[in-house]
Structures are given as structure tokens and as C-alpha cells.
Design a protein around this motif. Structure first.
Motif, PDB file in Angstrom:
ATOM      1  N   PRO A 143       0.832  -1.213   0.000  1.00  0.00           N
ATOM      2  CA  PRO A 143       0.000   0.000   0.000  1.00  0.00           C
ATOM      3  C   PRO A 143       0.867   1.264   0.000  1.00  0.00           C
ATOM      4  O   PRO A 143       1.974   1.259   0.528  1.00  0.00           O
ATOM      5  CB  PRO A 143      -0.807  -0.108   1.296  1.00  0.00           C
ATOM      6  N   THR A 144       0.344   2.291  -0.616  1.00  0.00           N
ATOM      7  CA  THR A 144       1.018   3.600  -0.624  1.00  0.00           C
ATOM      8  C   THR A 144      -0.026   4.645  -0.243  1.00  0.00           C
ATOM      9  O   THR A 144      -1.213   4.333  -0.156  1.00  0.00           O
ATOM     10  CB  THR A 144       1.537   3.937  -2.027  1.00  0.00           C
ATOM     11  N   LEU A 145       0.413   5.875  -0.047  1.00  0.00           N
ATOM     12  CA  LEU A 145      -0.554   6.935   0.274  1.00  0.00           C
ATOM     13  C   LEU A 145      -1.504   7.147  -0.896  1.00  0.00           C
ATOM     14  O   LEU A 145      -2.648   7.548  -0.716  1.00  0.00           O
ATOM     15  CB  LEU A 145       0.171   8.234   0.625  1.00  0.00           C
ATOM     16  N   GLU A 146      -1.030   6.850  -2.105  1.00  0.00           N
ATOM     17  CA  GLU A 146      -1.892   6.992  -3.281  1.00  0.00           C
ATOM     18  C   GLU A 146      -2.865   5.819  -3.384  1.00  0.00           C
ATOM     19  O   GLU A 146      -3.952   5.952  -3.921  1.00  0.00           O
ATOM     20  CB  GLU A 146      -1.046   7.069  -4.568  1.00  0.00           C
TER      21      GLU A 146
END
Lengths: 651, 651
Positions: A143-146
Motif C-alpha cells: 500500500p502507498t498513500l496513493e
């Protein structure tokens, strides 16, 4: 009032009994009577392994009034070594309890010493391997902030992209560990999916271990087959005496226990669940694995065992019209049953056919496949109960007959389990009445006088052969009475003046006395084989046939009995001896088949509803037929296939 | 070494602190500081009700080093009254523990005295009543020897014949009781079916009681609404402080506790499950029912509360990029969670929107329905965290802002919960700086000097109004500093020379001293309202709008704050005051809606995936915007709707 110097002590489940001198400990008494009780410290009161359970009350069957007061008071050591709940359940240490009166006691599995032969071994099966659980490996994007998609949704989309799996649900316990496992595996995980619809476990990295456990809960013996779900190979087997035996030896006794004790069902349920957890632990340990590696379980057992295992009141099963609580197969979370396996694992319980013809018989049907047969099969599953299925692909009938445990060596004076020391084969010379026998654990037949043969008793297959040989030698008559005119020192009177026949002489046994077959042993066998024969014949009558194409003997015991001997005494209707086949523990085989192939489970549910159950006791001819079938081999029926033997029997 | 004569004692969760004379008991200290600690025996050391938990360690926030050794040793009474696990968890009896040093302690819910006003009351809802569970009455034929169909198959066929219900499964626990219930009810039974597919309970005879429980787990307060699933009526409400408060006051503190203590998650999970079981017991008892009558539960809570409730590690939720473990709604057996309701009951957990915007906000969305609105709504849910949803049927954005619990009266020197004795409304005369206030539990405003008004502290709505009134009266400036030139005896210096403003005089309080607003109280409010304002503005910027059609204040607290006051201090962007609406505990309303209508649950899952989450902290303007929003009402932005007030404020 005079104080007796000796008392009667009876050890269950073996049934060994004898007079024991006042003041001797239970452990000493066990040794005197040849009962194996574990004692690592050798009676020094330090190991706490020699637990036994005192059964209180008057036991009509044994004419014994067993009381805790008939033992010396509970000692400090016992309070220290036994848990409070054990003390209140009547547990004592055999080393510390001195005999002051008559006692009936039970030796729990954990305290039993001496090896046991697993007669329910696992043979080869022919089955397509398509288990209900499958494993899938998947690598996910972190997972990423995007893209902060939730863990489960990320996993589901990975499974859809990589394996075209859609519409999956997730077991709650698997979800609980999901965030930790994903991160531990650096977003590379192995996912176990049940029935193509439920994620039951997620493991970090690659892990292709996938085990299942097929369980056969017999009334007397419980066996677990740890099975590799990829190869079908049985990697470990463990068996034990059903721990419920202490609450009753047969099905009816356990149903009665559940009815007459408020916590009876709970106690018996706890006992079997505890036993199964031990089997799970033992088998996975043998295979170098952990209980968490068991992803699926399949269970067979007769209707009462099935109900008690599930914690369902078995009372209605024991009362006319004997309806079970559920017929259809069930999938229950192992954790809901208190079983320690993979937390999300399911237990598949095979369907019940009807009343007493339970999921164990369904296992037999899956293994033998009468529903696919052109020939008419007579399938006899001999355990503590006798279950019979008759028919072919066109029509199937079933029934259950109360044979009792005599075929297993119980209710027989010197009867014992098929364990080392048991006489399993017997031959009697028709002229001299001399006896040759074979003992389990020894390669050779015992042919001539030989000391220390180590015979301890007679097991089920031994008793059938003993009866057949005694009948053939003219020692017992068609109606089961002894022929007092037989001239042999082996035919003698016991202390009460009743006739009995000596199978093993004192010098040949390890119990310090002769092993005999008594009149009441013969009676027990007459009742058992009479019930079985009547069941077979009633089904054949309903089917409108007088002969069958094949007789299939299921049950571990069925593999060990002599076909000719069983026909000579009339255990089942006449049949070409070459058409009698033993298929071993077919119930367990059926459990393994259902474990390995989920499609067969659906088949089982269909077949279960097609088999018509025939209630024997409401058949108008039942009493007459049963009475006739008590004769050896039968009062009226002919046995052309063994007539050459029967004709030679002196009148 | 000199021994200090007084020590600092801090009571959590109220935060009440003060110097306490050495040798006084905790119970005496509680009374001195106006903290309600239960003590039925009045300190006679007999009732064991005054349990408190000592928090050990150095607490930077309070500059206090709290140690168990700072209390007198554990007494015999305490060993008798407290369980061993309580003793090892730091529990003491307040009556028996004498103060010998600084102590930070926690008063658990069970030990708190004084009534609490459930501000999360249950209003009327407009919702079609179509719950996930339904009851069906059925009369069955008794089994006979001719038809000994199994109990379950008999029941299924009865349900199909009478109610056209097909393909049903049965919960295992319901199956367990089936044979007994069928016979107890003489084959006339009421069947509860979940989701049209699973039998979760069978009851003897006719029983139309069908209750559900809507649960709102707030960071600070937990509320349960026992709801009649036939009528929708709320029949009983129970609320309590979230028992997890002792492990951390806000979401981040609890996530930290889970990360830093091996059993942290388990402890917090046990605490909330125990609390919910109490709510189930209390509400069903109030309604004259039993927990077994609760057939369905629906739960809302923010993401961390959601995870901890389910026993899922909340750690990833607290670390960038903040992915939750699961977004979709879940149905979990209540028993798997340790909840005591109907054994087959399910807990439906509403979906999470994203990261911190959790199932509680989903409840708000279900109650307010922005996804069906033409107008652009700015929905602000003010709890311990602030969650914001902006948009209409075309597009929805959401975010979460770390307001902290200041709005709820925490982190405020004299802050307290909205309970009797709390100042909830305040007016300050701009000229004289004289103060009028209203106390919860009293009908009238306090208008003139009056002894024993009984003020104990200021609750959340009171503190907002205090700040607004102080700002309007020129006592504090735009940037939050005190205007030292204000000529009023109420503006004074505290012991450390810092300015503070007296809201209630000593004679007006029940705590034996003045209630004031301090500089750090003002700072706490600036941070809280600044965070909230920045969240609203960032979403509006992303949406490309500068004004909204309506502001919806959700959360119980939102119903009590003064709209004008909140706009004057700049809690959210300017809006027509008439277009600001308070909707009460909308999260709880959403839970009740989902409890009463199963179709809305599907809608919730769809809407949850449509709401786009905006991460505030990665917005390039975040820091600047936050700094500007700390001003009253803002450094730059205009507030035309309250300009008439702002213009009057002296510079």
C-alpha cells in the motif's frame, strides 16, 4: 460382623476381574490380574501416571457394589497429583489406593500401558484428489498513500488477478491475523481457500503443506488418519480407545448415560473432543507438523457417536421411532467444536442414513459403492453394532442390528481387545479335541506344549473360530449347549458346576490360569450372530431375494475373521465362500475418500436419502426369525456352501 | 532528604488533579478534588466498590512520575476484595491506599459515581423495517416408525411447505438445541432465520420477541440501543465510557498501546467486549428480556475501534499509508467475538470508508444520505476525532482530522464530561466582563450571585462558548493570547504567573475553588478547531468550491454547541447560520438504520467504495493552512455570516 479378607476388583474397559487381598493397592491388583496400568515410578508414588477412575454404584451386570469408601482415604500425594475436578470425578492414583471392599474401576487411555495394534490400518484408495481446500500463492503490491486499499480488498483483488478467484468470503479468525501475516510475508502470501468460497487461512511466504484428518469415531475405537491433501498419502495414524467407554460400553449405554445424567452429554462430548485433540496432536507431531497445518477434517461415526461428538442430545436416537437430529452432511468450524486445528478449518461430517445407520455406514457405502454396482451386495459392517446394507444401483436397503460387543471380545469371560497376547486363531482336532492356537504378537502357531506362550485372552476373531471349531468337533451342539458326553479333559466344570472348554492351559497363559470358553460365552455369541443373521435375512426378504451375489465384510474385525468359520456358525446367509470379501475399515476409508474429494460428499448426500431404512423390530417375523437364527448355523436354513463341513459334524 | 508534605494526584479519565496531603487516602483525595468514586460503605473498607487502577511510569504530559510505591502497601482487605489478576494489573481500593508520593490513577467505569447524561439519545428514524432476521412459526408432524425423518429435515420441509422457504442452512449452535426444543414445544416451534438463508435459533411454541442491538463504539463513549426489530422502537439504551480509555485517551494512544504491549490488543479487545456484554445485559434487563433475545447486532465505530473490537491489529492504521485491514462490511458470529447474545446471532459491522474514516462515519452517511442529495453538504462528525464528508450525489470526498478530545472537555484544565455539574452554556458581558452560565442538571441560567450552584467543571459545548465569548469580549485576541489590558478581577494570574479567566467563582462551584479558562486551554482549542477547519477547507479546495450549501454537525456534541459561537471562533468555513443543522448521534442512527433494514447494508458497501479519501497531511498547503486556521476565526478567510459580530470586537 466379619471383615472379608478378599474383595472383587474389576478393571474396565478390559473387564479383567479377580479376587484381591484386602490391603493391596489397585496397582498391585492390576499386576496380579495382568492389567496394564502405566506407572513410570514403579509404584513409588512419585510419577502420578497411574490414574484410575472409580465407578460408584451397584452394577447388576457384575453383581458388584462399588464405592469410594471401599478404598483407603485420598492421600496427600493424590491431592497433589490430581486436579480438583479429577478428584471430584472419582479419580484416584492406583499406587496410593488400598482395597478395602469391592471396586469397579476404569483405566483411562492415558494410564494404559502396553502396545495396541491398530487394526484399523489405512490401505490404498482409488480416488481423484480434489479436496475441499486449496492453496494459492499470491504477491501483492504494497500500500502507498496513493493506494491505501484495505488489506483484505488488496488480497481479494490479487487473488482475482492471479487466480481468477471471485466472490470469496473470509473466515473471521483468518481476517484477524491478516494484517500481521501480510507484513510478515512482505506482501507475499499463501492463501488457503475452502470450497472455492471461503479464505480460511493466510500464511506468510510460500507454504504448500496441506494436511487433512479423516476421523472414524467407533463406539470402542477412535482412529485418525493424517492425510496429505496433495498426494492422498496417509502420513500418520493414531488410534485410541474411545474415551467415552467409561460412560458406557455400547451405544445404548451411552444414550442412557446422557439421559440419566444432567451433564452426561457434556461429559461424553468433552471426552471425545479431548481424545480427538490428542489424536490431532499425536499425528501432526509424528509428521513433524503442528495442529495448525490441519486444514480440513472429515468425520464418520454411528448416529449416537455423531450426535455426542456434535454436542447434540442423542436421546431421541435411542427411543422409538429413533429419528436422528439431522440427516444431511454438515460443515462445522472445528473451533466451534473445541477442536484444535487450523483456526478457520471446517469439519465435514458425513450424512446419516437413518436412525442407527449413521455416518460410519455412509463411509462404508462410499468405500464399497453398492450404488454403482450391478451385482447385489450384502455389506455387513461389524463393529460394536452391526450395520447392514443390501442392494445394488437400483435399490438399497439398510438396517442396524444390536449385535452387542461380543464380536469384539467383550462380554466374553476371557475376551480381550486384539492386542498382544490375544488368541486370534484356533483349531480343534475333531477326534482328540486337542487345541492349537495363535497368539497376536507371535509369528508361529502354538503347536505343542510350550511354556510361556503368553496368552492373555481371546479376541473377537478368536472367539468366532473357537465356537466354530467347538461346533465342528461336536463339543457344542446346534442349540449351543455343551455335549457333556465328549471325552476330553478340556471339557470340565467350573467352580459353579457349569461346563466350560479349556482353550489354553495354565502353563500356556501369562495370567496364571486357564483360558476357557464358557456356556455364557457361547450364549453371547448366539445372540450376536443371531441378531446379525436376522438382519441380513429380513433385508433379503424385503428385497424379494433368497441369495446375494457377494458378501462384503467391513470393519477392521471383518478382515480378521475366518470366512469359513463365520459361515459354519451362521453369522450371515449362505454364500459362495469365494464371493465373501473383507474390505477392512471401510468407514475410515470412506472418511478418507470424502476428505480427498469434495464431489463425493455431494454424492454421499444424495445416496444417503436413497437408502431405505428397515426397522427390524417392527417386522412381524422378527421374533421367530431371531429365535431360529440363534442355532448353529440355523434352525432351518440351508448352507450349501459349507454343507461338506456341516455333514461331518457328529450329532 | 526532606519528605514532601503534599503530593500530586491525577484522576483519569476526568483529568482532575491537585495537591493532596501526605497520608490521605485516594478516596479522600477524590472527594477533595470533586471526583466521583463509588463507595457504598462510605470509606469503611467493607464494600470493595472503590476500585481504582494505578498507572505506573513517567507521564510527560503531566510531568508526574507515578509509582505503586507512592502508595501505602496493599492491605489484607484489598487482597480479599480484589482478584489476583486485578492486583497484578495495578488495581487498588481507594479507601485503603494512602498517598505517599505522586500518583496518576484511573477510575474505571464500574467505580465511577454520579449520574451520566446519555447525550447520545435515540431520535425518530424514517426507515422501512426490513431487518436481516425474521421469525416463522411452524407446526410439524411428529415422527413415527413409518416416517422417522431426521429433525432438521422435518423442520426444513415444514418451513418449505408453510413459508415457501428453501435452501436454508442451520447455525451449528441452533442445531445443537434442535431435538430438545422440538420436543419441548411438542413439534410447534418459532424459527429465526438470518438473511433468508440461515436458521439461527429455534424456540418452543410461539415467540415473537425479536430484538436487535445497534452499537456505537466511540473513542470515549459506547452506546447500545436495544431495538424492537418488528416496530423499530428503541426499547432501552445504555451507555458507558469506553473501558479502553484506561489504555489511552485517543485513537493514536490506543494504537500505540497495542504496538508497545504484547497483550495490548488483547487487553483492549477484552475491555470493549466486556463493556458491550454489560450493555447487552443492562438493556435486556431494563426491557425485561434476556441476552438470548438479541438476534442481531450492528456495530459502528472508527477504524481503530472497529479493528480492536474485532481483535485485529490496529497498528497499520496508525502508520502511513494507514490502510485498514478490511473495508467491506462484515458479518461475524457474536460468539466468535465473545459477545453474549443469541448463540447464533450475527454482528454486522458497517464498512470502513478509508483509513481513519471508519464505520462510524459510514453510519453518519447512512443517516444524512449525502449520496442522495442534490445540495453540497459539509458533514462534520465531531467526536474525539473529527471526520468530514463533503459532496452530493455526484461526488463525495472524506477526510479525518486529529482534533483530539479537547472538544469533549478533555485536555482542558477544568474540562469534564457532559454530566451533572458541568457548565454547558456561558455568556460574557462585553463591557463588564461579567459571566452568566448554565449548569447541567439545573433548569435555570445562573444569573446573579448564588451560592452552591454546584459547578464542577466545563464540558465541551461550554468551552467552545467560553472561548467565543472571551473572544467577543476582547479578553482573548485573534491569535489566542490574553489581552492583559482588560480591566476585570476575573482576568488574573495563576500560581505560575500565567493569565487565566475566571468563569465560576469559588462560591459558585462545588469543588472549593474557581473554575477558570487557562492559556493552555485556549491553545488546545486553537489546535482542535484549526485541525477541523483545515480539513474542511482542504476538501472544499479539492472539490473546487468555496462555499457549501449546508453544514451538518453530527455527533452528540454537535447538537449542543452554539452555531454562532462555533462560527465566531472559526470551527468550520463560513455558512448561512440557518443552513447549519445538528443531527445528533448520526453514527448511532446509521447503526440503527442498518439494523432495521438489510438492503441499506448493501447500499452502504457500495457508497463506502465511492467516497474518496483525502489524506490531509500530504496536501502541500496543509502546514500553512493549519497555521492560519489556528487564529480566531481565521488569519485570512472571511466570515460574512457573522461579520456583524466580528466587527464589534474591540481590537
Amino acid at each position: 460382623m466379619t471383615t472379608k479378607k478378599t474383595h472383587t476388583v474389576i478393571f474396565q474397559p478390559s473387564g479383567s476381574r479377580g479376587p484381591v487381598k484386602r490391603g493391596r493397592t489397585i496397582l498391585e491388583a492390576a499386576r496380579d490380574l495382568g492389567v496394564g496400568v502405566e506407572s513410570i515410578c514403579g509404584g513409588k508414588r512419585t510419577c502420578g501416571k497411574c490414574k484410575v477412575v472409580i465407578q460408584e454404584g451397584f452394577f447388576e451386570k457384575f453383581a458388584i457394589n462399588s464405592k469410594m469408601e471401599n478404598l483407603s482415604p485420598v492421600t496427600e500425594e493424590e491431592r497433589h497429583k490430581l486436579k480438583p475436578e479429577e478428584l471430584s470425578d472419582g479419580y484416584r492414583l492406583a499406587c496410593s489406593s488400598k482395597i478395602k471392599g469391592d471396586v469397579l474401576l476404569f483405566v483411562p487411555e492415558e494410564s494404559r500401558s502396553g502396545g495396541q495394534i491398530v487394526r484399523k490400518a489405512a490401505g490404498e484408495l482409488t480416488v481423484d484428489i480434489a479436496p475441499a481446500v486449496n492453496k494459492y500463492y499470491v504477491e501483492l503490491e504494497k500500500p502507498t498513500l496513493e493506494d491505501s486499499t484495505a488489506d483484505l480488498e488488496r488480497l481479494l483483488s490479487g487473488l482475482e488477478q492471479n487466480h481468477k478467484l471471485k466472490g470469496l468470503e473470509m473466515d473471521f479468525t483468518a481476517l484477524r491475523s491478516l494484517p500481521d501475516v501480510l507484513r510478515e510475508g512482505d506482501w507475499k502470501v499463501t492463501v488457503t481457500i475452502w470450497d472455492g468460497r471461503e479464505i480460511i487461512k493466510v500464511e506468510a511466504g510460500v507454504n504448500d503443506t496441506m494436511m487433512g484428518l479423516a476421523i472414524d469415531i467407533g463406539t470402542t475405537t477412535v482412529v485418525g488418519y493424517l492425510t496429505n491433501l496433495r498426494t492422498g498419502e496417509v502420513v500418520a495414524i493414531d488410534s485410541m480407545m474411545n474415551p467415552q467407554v467409561m460412560y458406557g460400553e455400547d451405544v445404548m449405554a451411552r444414550i442412557t448415560y446422557a439421559m440419566s445424567h444432567e451433564d452426561g452429554l457434556e461429559k461424553m462430548n468433552r471426552a471425545i473432543i479431548g481424545g480427538l485433540n490428542k489424536i490431532i496432536r499425536n499425528t501432526t507431531e509424528k509428521a513433524g507438523l503442528s495442529p495448525e497445518d490441519v486444514f480440513e477434517l472429515v468425520l464418520v461415526g454411528n448416529t449416537a457417536m455423531h450426535h455426542i461428538f456434535l454436542g447434540i442430545n442423542p436421546e431421541p436416537v435411542g427411543l422409538s421411532p429413533f429419528p436422528p437430529s439431522v440427516q444431511h452432511s454438515l460443515d462445522v468450524k472445528a473451533r466451534d467444536l473445541g477442536l484444535t486445528a487450523c483456526k478457520g478449518a471446517n469439519v465435514h461430517v458425513l450424512p446419516i442414513e437413518a436412525g442407527f445407520v449413521g455416518a460410519d455406514n455412509m463411509g462404508v457405502v462410499l468405500a464399497v459403492e453398492p450404488h454403482k454396482s450391478d451385482e447385489i451386495l450384502l455389506i455387513i459392517d461389524i463393529g460394536t453394532n452391526g450395520e447392514i446394507v443390501l442392494g445394488n444401483k437400483d435399490r438399497l436397503l439398510s438396517t442396524s442390528c444390536a449385535t452387542g460387543p461380543a464380536f469384539e471380545g467383550a462380554q466374553i469371560k476371557y475376551g480381550m481387545r486384539a492386542a498382544p497376547g490375544a488368541i486370534e486363531r484356533i483349531k480343534i482336532d475333531p477326534k482328540t479335541k486337542e487345541v492349537r492356537f495363535k497368539v497376536i504378537g507371535r509369528e508361529e502357531w502354538h503347536t505343542e506344549f510350550e511354556e510361556d506362550v503368553g496368552a492373555k485372552g481371546i479376541c473377537g476373531s478368536g472367539i468366532i473360530e473357537a465356537i466354530a471349531e467347538m461346533f465342528k468337533a461336536g463339543i457344542i451342539r446346534k442349540n449351543g449347549t455343551f455335549n457333556a458326553e465328549v471325552d476330553s479333559p478340556r471339557l470340565r466344570k467350573d467352580g459353579e458346576g457349569k461346563l466350560e472348554f479349556v482353550i489354553a492351559k495354565k502353563e500356556e497363559t501369562s495370567i496364571g490360569k486357564e483360558i476357557t470358553v464358557t456356556l455364557s460365552d457361547v450364549r453371547a455369541m448366539q445372540l450376536a450372530k443371531g441378531a446379525l443373521y436376522t438382519g441380513c435375512k429380513t433385508l433379503m426378504k424385503r428385497m424379494g431375494i433368497t441369495t446375494v451375489d457377494k458378501v462384503i465384510l467391513a470393519g477392521a474385525f471383518g478382515s480378521y475373521i475366518d470366512r469359513e468359520a463365520s459361515m459354519v456358525i451362521g453369522m450371515f446367509p449362505d454364500c459362495d465362500l469365494d464371493k465373501i470379501a473383507a474390505v477392512g475399515n471401510a468407514a475410515g476409508d470412506g472418511a478418507r475418500i470424502a476428505l480427498l474429494n469434495k464431489e463425493i460428499r455431494k454424492e454421499a448426500d444424495k445416496v444417503a436419502t436413497k437408502i431405505k431404512y428397515i426397522e427390524l423390530t417392527i417386522d412381524p417375523d422378527f421374533q421367530t426369525e431371531f429365535m431360529r437364527a440363534m442355532y448353529f448355523p440355523h434352525m432351518k436354513d440351508q448352507f450349501p456352501n459349507v454343507s461338506h463341513i456341516l455333514e461331518k459334524i457328529p450329532e
